[in-house]
Design an enzyme around this catalytic site. Structure first.
Site, PDB file in Angstrom:
ATOM      1  N   TRP A 141       3.526 -10.721   0.731  1.00 31.48           N
ATOM      2  CA  TRP A 141       3.082 -12.035   1.223  1.00 31.48           C
ATOM      3  C   TRP A 141       3.169 -12.096   2.751  1.00 31.48           C
ATOM      4  O   TRP A 141       2.301 -12.677   3.405  1.00 31.48           O
ATOM      5  CB  TRP A 141       3.944 -13.115   0.585  1.00 31.48           C
ATOM      6  N   HIS A 142       4.215 -11.460   3.315  1.00 31.73           N
ATOM      7  CA  HIS A 142       4.327 -11.409   4.775  1.00 31.73           C
ATOM      8  C   HIS A 142       3.246 -10.507   5.369  1.00 31.73           C
ATOM      9  O   HIS A 142       2.506 -10.910   6.257  1.00 31.73           O
ATOM     10  CB  HIS A 142       5.704 -10.876   5.187  1.00 31.73           C
ATOM     11  N   ASP A 143       3.174  -9.275   4.878  1.00 32.11           N
ATOM     12  CA  ASP A 143       2.173  -8.312   5.351  1.00 32.11           C
ATOM     13  C   ASP A 143       2.346  -7.034   4.530  1.00 32.11           C
ATOM     14  O   ASP A 143       3.444  -6.745   4.048  1.00 32.11           O
ATOM     15  CB  ASP A 143       2.366  -7.997   6.838  1.00 32.11           C
TER      16      ASP A 143
END
Length: 256
Positions: A141-143
């Site tokens: 979800w962050h990267d």
């Protein structure tokens, strides 16, 4: 929801604290270059103590950055008469276990994860398995980066012994004052270990990356690094004992 818990004085104090935190952020960005060292890769030329300070500084910078963003919008919602969830309800330097740390880091996102992922996956009955799924999701979800996946999986790996020790601690009943003393000391040692593990996971995720793990371990296990590692552990132990006293003071205040 409409708010009735904050008076005008409370909202004013809330806004004053936000302004003070903004001033602190300005000081950090102008005087302490943690992120520059982390991003540029210059940490490879520094001592283990310097790398530890950079990692600790990056973690505190990240907390303060999100604290300012979320509290700014929450402040305006309070002024408008709406009470939004508090995303950073506890200071980053006042958490001595992983569970409370992640409950108090982006708390509204944590509630979303619990409601829509943790409980549907089986909740506490499958906790040891659920954390791997959830933290992997959070990393992606962050990267989509290997260092973030490494951060997630290291966090899960460190979570496992904490959960086992917590279950044992809940079953333990101290029968004397000496037993309570020993239990508290062992809890402080466990807290110091947890903070160290949290630091390592976040160093991998946001400073040294996956490729820097071997370098990091080798530097800290050298003659120069071992005293620093011991000093860090003692510092975290003392800090954990201080957090215990803060929690005890809060409990006494609520009782009265």
């Amino acid at each position: 929801m409409p708010q009735n818990n904050y008076s005008v004085r409370d909202v004013s104090w809330y806004g004053s604290r936000w302004l003070f935190s903004l001033f602190l952020m300005e000081l950090m960005t102008h005087l302490f270059y943690y992120n520059a060292f982390a991003i540029s890769g210059l940490w490879k030329q520094l001592s283990p103590m310097d790398v530890f300070i950079i990692g600790y500084g990056v973690l505190n910078f990240m907390w303060l950055k999100f604290f300012l963003m979320w509290r700014y919008f929450r402040l305006w919602s309070l002024i408008c008469g709406i009470e939004a969830p508090e995303n950073m309800p506890r200071c980053i330097n006042n958490c001595y276990n992983l569970e409370s740390f992640w409950k108090n880091w982006h708390a509204s996102f944590n509630k979303w994860l619990v409601r829509y992922m943790y409980i549907p996956l089986g909740g506490s009955q499958r906790k040891l398995l659920n954390i791997w799924v959830i933290f992997t999701f959070v990393a992606v979800w962050h990267d989509l980066e290997w260092k973030l996946l490494s951060w997630a999986w290291l966090t899960c790996l460190f979570f496992v012994p904490e959960m086992i020790l917590k279950s044992l601690a809940n079953a333990f009943q101290a029968e004397s004052a000496f037993g309570e003393f020993i239990f508290r000391e062992l809890s402080a040692v466990a807290g110091a270990v947890t903070i160290t593990c949290l630091m390592v996971a976040n160093l991998v995720g946001y400073v040294i990356g996956l490729s820097g793990i071997n370098w990091f371990i080798s530097r800290f296990l050298q003659k120069e690094g071992l005293p620093i590692l011991g000093g860090m552990f003692i510092t975290f132990y003392v800090g954990t004992k201080l957090m215990f006293h803060i929690d005890d003071a809060k409990k006494r205040r609520h009782q009265h």
